[in-house]
Design an enzyme around this catalytic site. Structure first.
Site, PDB file in Angstrom:
ATOM      1  N   TYR A 220       0.814  -1.221   0.000  1.00  0.00           N
ATOM      2  CA  TYR A 220       0.000   0.000   0.000  1.00  0.00           C
ATOM      3  C   TYR A 220       0.847   1.271   0.000  1.00  0.00           C
ATOM      4  O   TYR A 220       0.448   2.311  -0.487  1.00  0.00           O
ATOM      5  CB  TYR A 220      -1.003  -0.027   1.169  1.00  0.00           C
ATOM      6  CG  TYR A 220      -0.636   0.821   2.361  1.00  0.00           C
ATOM      7  CD1 TYR A 220      -1.226   2.057   2.546  1.00  0.00           C
ATOM      8  CD2 TYR A 220       0.328   0.395   3.262  1.00  0.00           C
ATOM      9  CE1 TYR A 220      -0.873   2.841   3.630  1.00  0.00           C
ATOM     10  CE2 TYR A 220       0.681   1.171   4.340  1.00  0.00           C
ATOM     11  CZ  TYR A 220       0.080   2.397   4.523  1.00  0.00           C
ATOM     12  OH  TYR A 220       0.438   3.180   5.579  1.00  0.00           O
ATOM     13  N   HIS A 261       9.692  -4.737   4.916  1.00  0.00           N
ATOM     14  CA  HIS A 261       9.791  -4.009   3.645  1.00  0.00           C
ATOM     15  C   HIS A 261      10.370  -2.607   3.824  1.00  0.00           C
ATOM     16  O   HIS A 261      11.127  -2.133   2.979  1.00  0.00           O
ATOM     17  CB  HIS A 261       8.438  -3.948   2.937  1.00  0.00           C
ATOM     18  CG  HIS A 261       7.279  -3.885   3.878  1.00  0.00           C
ATOM     19  ND1 HIS A 261       6.620  -5.014   4.300  1.00  0.00           N
ATOM     20  CD2 HIS A 261       6.704  -2.840   4.514  1.00  0.00           C
ATOM     21  CE1 HIS A 261       5.661  -4.656   5.149  1.00  0.00           C
ATOM     22  NE2 HIS A 261       5.696  -3.341   5.293  1.00  0.00           N
ATOM     23  N   ASP A 262      10.060  -1.931   4.931  1.00  0.00           N
ATOM     24  CA  ASP A 262      10.566  -0.562   5.099  1.00  0.00           C
ATOM     25  C   ASP A 262      12.079  -0.561   5.303  1.00  0.00           C
ATOM     26  O   ASP A 262      12.789   0.293   4.751  1.00  0.00           O
ATOM     27  CB  ASP A 262       9.896   0.119   6.298  1.00  0.00           C
ATOM     28  CG  ASP A 262       8.499   0.628   5.956  1.00  0.00           C
ATOM     29  OD1 ASP A 262       7.976   0.233   4.909  1.00  0.00           O
ATOM     30  OD2 ASP A 262       7.940   1.413   6.737  1.00  0.00           O
ATOM     31  N   ASP A 281       8.268  -7.930  14.980  1.00  0.00           N
ATOM     32  CA  ASP A 281       6.810  -8.094  14.834  1.00  0.00           C
ATOM     33  C   ASP A 281       6.405  -9.308  15.655  1.00  0.00           C
ATOM     34  O   ASP A 281       7.239  -9.922  16.331  1.00  0.00           O
ATOM     35  CB  ASP A 281       6.407  -8.249  13.350  1.00  0.00           C
ATOM     36  CG  ASP A 281       5.001  -7.716  13.081  1.00  0.00           C
ATOM     37  OD1 ASP A 281       4.031  -8.356  13.541  1.00  0.00           O
ATOM     38  OD2 ASP A 281       4.860  -6.655  12.440  1.00  0.00           O
ATOM     39  N   ASP A 302       6.795  -8.699  21.067  1.00  0.00           N
ATOM     40  CA  ASP A 302       5.464  -8.138  21.322  1.00  0.00           C
ATOM     41  C   ASP A 302       5.672  -6.722  21.862  1.00  0.00           C
ATOM     42  O   ASP A 302       6.279  -6.546  22.923  1.00  0.00           O
ATOM     43  CB  ASP A 302       4.756  -9.036  22.350  1.00  0.00           C
ATOM     44  CG  ASP A 302       3.408  -8.476  22.780  1.00  0.00           C
ATOM     45  OD1 ASP A 302       3.100  -7.311  22.450  1.00  0.00           O
ATOM     46  OD2 ASP A 302       2.665  -9.211  23.458  1.00  0.00           O
ATOM     47  N   HIS A 339      -1.681   4.087  14.731  1.00  0.00           N
ATOM     48  CA  HIS A 339      -3.062   4.339  14.272  1.00  0.00           C
ATOM     49  C   HIS A 339      -3.948   3.083  14.442  1.00  0.00           C
ATOM     50  O   HIS A 339      -5.159   3.160  14.309  1.00  0.00           O
ATOM     51  CB  HIS A 339      -3.091   4.863  12.831  1.00  0.00           C
ATOM     52  CG  HIS A 339      -2.825   3.853  11.763  1.00  0.00           C
ATOM     53  ND1 HIS A 339      -2.942   4.145  10.423  1.00  0.00           N
ATOM     54  CD2 HIS A 339      -2.438   2.554  11.810  1.00  0.00           C
ATOM     55  CE1 HIS A 339      -2.661   3.073   9.704  1.00  0.00           C
ATOM     56  NE2 HIS A 339      -2.350   2.102  10.525  1.00  0.00           N
ATOM     57  N   GLU A 368       3.272   8.280  10.025  1.00  0.00           N
ATOM     58  CA  GLU A 368       1.806   8.149  10.096  1.00  0.00           C
ATOM     59  C   GLU A 368       1.150   9.316   9.362  1.00  0.00           C
ATOM     60  O   GLU A 368       1.767  10.360   9.153  1.00  0.00           O
ATOM     61  CB  GLU A 368       1.340   8.212  11.561  1.00  0.00           C
ATOM     62  CG  GLU A 368       1.719   7.031  12.419  1.00  0.00           C
ATOM     63  CD  GLU A 368       0.634   5.968  12.502  1.00  0.00           C
ATOM     64  OE1 GLU A 368      -0.367   6.054  11.754  1.00  0.00           O
ATOM     65  OE2 GLU A 368       0.798   5.054  13.323  1.00  0.00           O
ATOM     66  N   GLU A 395      -7.016   7.584  12.714  1.00  0.00           N
ATOM     67  CA  GLU A 395      -5.995   8.513  12.242  1.00  0.00           C
ATOM     68  C   GLU A 395      -6.096   9.746  13.132  1.00  0.00           C
ATOM     69  O   GLU A 395      -7.190  10.108  13.572  1.00  0.00           O
ATOM     70  CB  GLU A 395      -6.256   8.902  10.785  1.00  0.00           C
ATOM     71  CG  GLU A 395      -6.163   7.749   9.801  1.00  0.00           C
ATOM     72  CD  GLU A 395      -4.770   7.191   9.670  1.00  0.00           C
ATOM     73  OE1 GLU A 395      -3.836   7.706  10.305  1.00  0.00           O
ATOM     74  OE2 GLU A 395      -4.601   6.198   8.943  1.00  0.00           O
TER      75      GLU A 395
HETATM   76  C1  LIG Z   1      -0.681  -1.787  10.000  1.00  0.00           C
HETATM   77  S1  LIG Z   1       0.580  -2.964  10.176  1.00  0.00           S
HETATM   78  C2  LIG Z   1       2.000  -2.005   9.788  1.00  0.00           C
HETATM   79  C3  LIG Z   1       3.154  -2.846   9.316  1.00  0.00           C
HETATM   80  C4  LIG Z   1       4.374  -2.037   8.856  1.00  0.00           C
HETATM   81  N1  LIG Z   1       4.897  -1.199   9.906  1.00  0.00           N
HETATM   82  C5  LIG Z   1       4.022  -1.214   7.639  1.00  0.00           C
HETATM   83  O1  LIG Z   1       3.854   0.001   7.758  1.00  0.00           O
HETATM   84  O2  LIG Z   1       3.873  -1.786   6.555  1.00  0.00           O
HETATM   85  C6  LIG Z   1       0.734  -3.166  11.927  1.00  0.00           C
HETATM   86  C7  LIG Z   1       1.747  -4.219  12.332  1.00  0.00           C
HETATM   87  O3  LIG Z   1       1.735  -4.347  13.764  1.00  0.00           O
HETATM   88  C8  LIG Z   1       1.954  -5.713  14.052  1.00  0.00           C
HETATM   89  N2  LIG Z   1       1.530  -6.006  15.433  1.00  0.00           N
HETATM   90  C9  LIG Z   1       0.267  -6.057  15.923  1.00  0.00           C
HETATM   91  N3  LIG Z   1       0.272  -6.341  17.229  1.00  0.00           N
HETATM   92  C10 LIG Z   1       1.583  -6.465  17.589  1.00  0.00           C
HETATM   93  C11 LIG Z   1       2.234  -6.715  18.819  1.00  0.00           C
HETATM   94  N4  LIG Z   1       1.552  -6.903  19.958  1.00  0.00           N
HETATM   95  N5  LIG Z   1       3.589  -6.733  18.819  1.00  0.00           N
HETATM   96  C12 LIG Z   1       4.297  -6.533  17.662  1.00  0.00           C
HETATM   97  N6  LIG Z   1       3.717  -6.282  16.465  1.00  0.00           N
HETATM   98  C13 LIG Z   1       2.376  -6.252  16.425  1.00  0.00           C
HETATM   99  C14 LIG Z   1       1.148  -6.432  13.010  1.00  0.00           C
HETATM  100  O4  LIG Z   1       1.521  -7.783  12.880  1.00  0.00           O
HETATM  101  C15 LIG Z   1       1.458  -5.598  11.772  1.00  0.00           C
HETATM  102  O5  LIG Z   1       2.589  -6.066  11.090  1.00  0.00           O
END
Ligand SMILES: C[S@@+](CC[C@H](N)C(=O)[O-])C[C@H]1O[C@@H](n2cnc3c(N)ncnc32)[C@H](O)[C@@H]1O
Length: 431
Positions: A220, A261-262, A281, A302, A339, A368, A395
């Protein structure tokens, strides 16, 4: 009174069948002509796109808009997902320069030609494919793009993991007395899917959705202005200058960084930057990519728990009889993470990072959207409602970012923005 009501209704009926804003058509076209010589210029392209959308609204009657939104777009969504599932776009993508007939497509995808003929007609009417002759179609840029799983996965992920909640939004709001959702485990998603799980934990239990979501996330951001580019954030002066360069030093920790990816993009754009690049992650996201990312290290973490890449106060090494200081990372980076969470959870995530940072050395970089007070882009407003639906989050506007970050012990150094608040970089230090 009854006559007044009748007059008013018949007046509105008249409005419904006239162009939305006929008088502005001429000036919109005039404005478009002034940009039309250079659609390759990104700012001009965006201006043209905005004007073209305004032109459609000015020309379309409200009656037509109602039918488009009630009939054509929901069924288009179903048609696109069906086309993805049965391989129409991937089949067309194999010969992108050749038209293909419904009969050929139905043989290649093992589908009923009568069904396929109807789906292809709607896809053509809505501009997803081109109709070249009777029952003969040609791919467009969009249909070719949908042959790539990382783009197609946005549709399949939303179909399985979001649409039910979107359709149930009115019933959810009625049930809670039209209050803004702020509980990430008791919001519209849980109401519609009959679960008390947070969306991310629900997705972990639905591996196909989880994988599609991660692919969707990796796609995206593509083609958007990126903070790592030359004219956005001064990477060299603000991040690399002064960064430790010994072999253990960590330059960037991408917290909740998905598939990495970033950081891969950062390494591509800044190959000589010193220090380690670590993506963190959830375990189920990290496990499949571990060891496959080259320079980028993958670490299950986490973000509600203690940040393992942390600065330590000076410790005396018994062997070397000198003070050793272990600094935290040069920067902790959060992209589209905060967000996803209501303020309370954001506070917990931020506190864990603050505790790991080395004062005066570590930065927090937050990538963001910053919602403009006026004229927010549909990409931001659409995502805002999606976040509200799935994770009771949102947002944020600039004042909301300032309040959240100050409460968690940070000071905003600068907000680096490109176009209309889309994907800004909020640079912070410990207060
Ligand atoms: C909206 S995605 C954004 C991913 C990436 N930063 C990007 O911008 O493409 C949110 C990310 O937070 C991770 N996530 C959710 N809960 C988490 C947790 N408790 N600890 C670590 N990562 C978590 C999800 O697996 C996901 O990869």
């Amino acid at each position: 009174m009854a006559q007044d009501h009748f007059d008013h209704t018949s007046q509105l009926d008249g409005v419904a069948i006239q162009a939305g804003d006929g008088p502005s058509v001429k000036s919109l076209i005039g404005e478009m002509i002034s940009y039309s010589d250079s659609p390759g210029n990104e700012r001009h392209r965006l201006s043209l796109l905005r004007l073209a959308r305004a032109l459609v609204q000015a020309l379309e009657t409200p009656r037509e808009t109602v039918l488009r939104l009630c009939w054509a777009e929901p069924t288009l969504y179903g048609a696109i997902i069906t086309a993805i599932d049965c391989g129409i776009f991937s089949t067309m993508g194999k010969n992108p320069d050749s038209p293909i007939s419904v009969i050929q497509l139905s043989e290649a995808t093992q589908t009923d030609p009568a069904l396929l003929g109807r789906i292809m007609k709607h896809l053509a009417a809505m501009g997803v494919v081109q109709e070249r002759a009777v029952d003969v179609y040609f791919p467009t840029s969009l249909s070719l793009t949908l042959a790539l799983p990382k783009y197609a996965d946005g549709f399949t992920c939303m179909a399985e993991g979001a649409m039910r909640a979107i359709y149930k939004l009115p019933a959810y709001f009625q049930s809670v007395g039209y209050r803004n959702p702020d509980d990430a485990t008791a919001g519209p998603f849980q109401f519609a899917y009959g679960t008390s799980q947070h969306w991310f934990s629900w997705a972990s239990d639905h591996p196909a959705v989880c994988q599609q979501f991660n692919n969707h996330m990796s796609a995206y951001h593509q083609g958007r202005p990126s903070w790592m580019d030359l004219d956005f954030y001064p990477v060299e002066e603000a991040l690399l200058t002064g960064a430790k360069s010994d072999s253990d030093a960590v330059l960037l920790v991408d917290v909740g960084g998905g598939l990495g990816h970033d950081l891969a993009e950062f390494h591509r754009k800044h190959p000589f930057a010193p220090g380690r690049l670590i993506v963190q992650d959830k375990g189920d996201v990290i496990q499949p990519i571990s060891g496959n990312l080259g320079k980028v290290e993958a670490m299950a973490h986490d973000f509600f728990t203690e940040q393992p890449i942390k600065g330590l106060t000076p410790i005396r090494s018994l062997l070397q009889l000198r003070d050793l200081t272990v600094p935290g990372a040069r920067a902790y980076y959060l992209h589209s993470v905060l967000h996803d969470w209501p303020d309370h959870e954001c506070h917990l995530i931020l506190k864990r990072i603050a505790a790991a940072m080395t004062p005066g050395y570590s930065k927090l970089l937050i990538n963001e959207n910053v919602v403009p007070d006026l004229g927010a882009d549909w990409q931001i407003t659409g995502l805002d409602l999606m976040l509200m639906t799935l994770v009771s989050a949102r947002e944020r506007r600039e004042n909301e970012w300032r309040q959240l970050l100050e409460m968690a012990g940070f000071r905003i150094v600068n907000i680096w923005s490109h176009v209309n608040g889309v994907e800004s970089l909020i640079e912070c230090q410990l207060a």
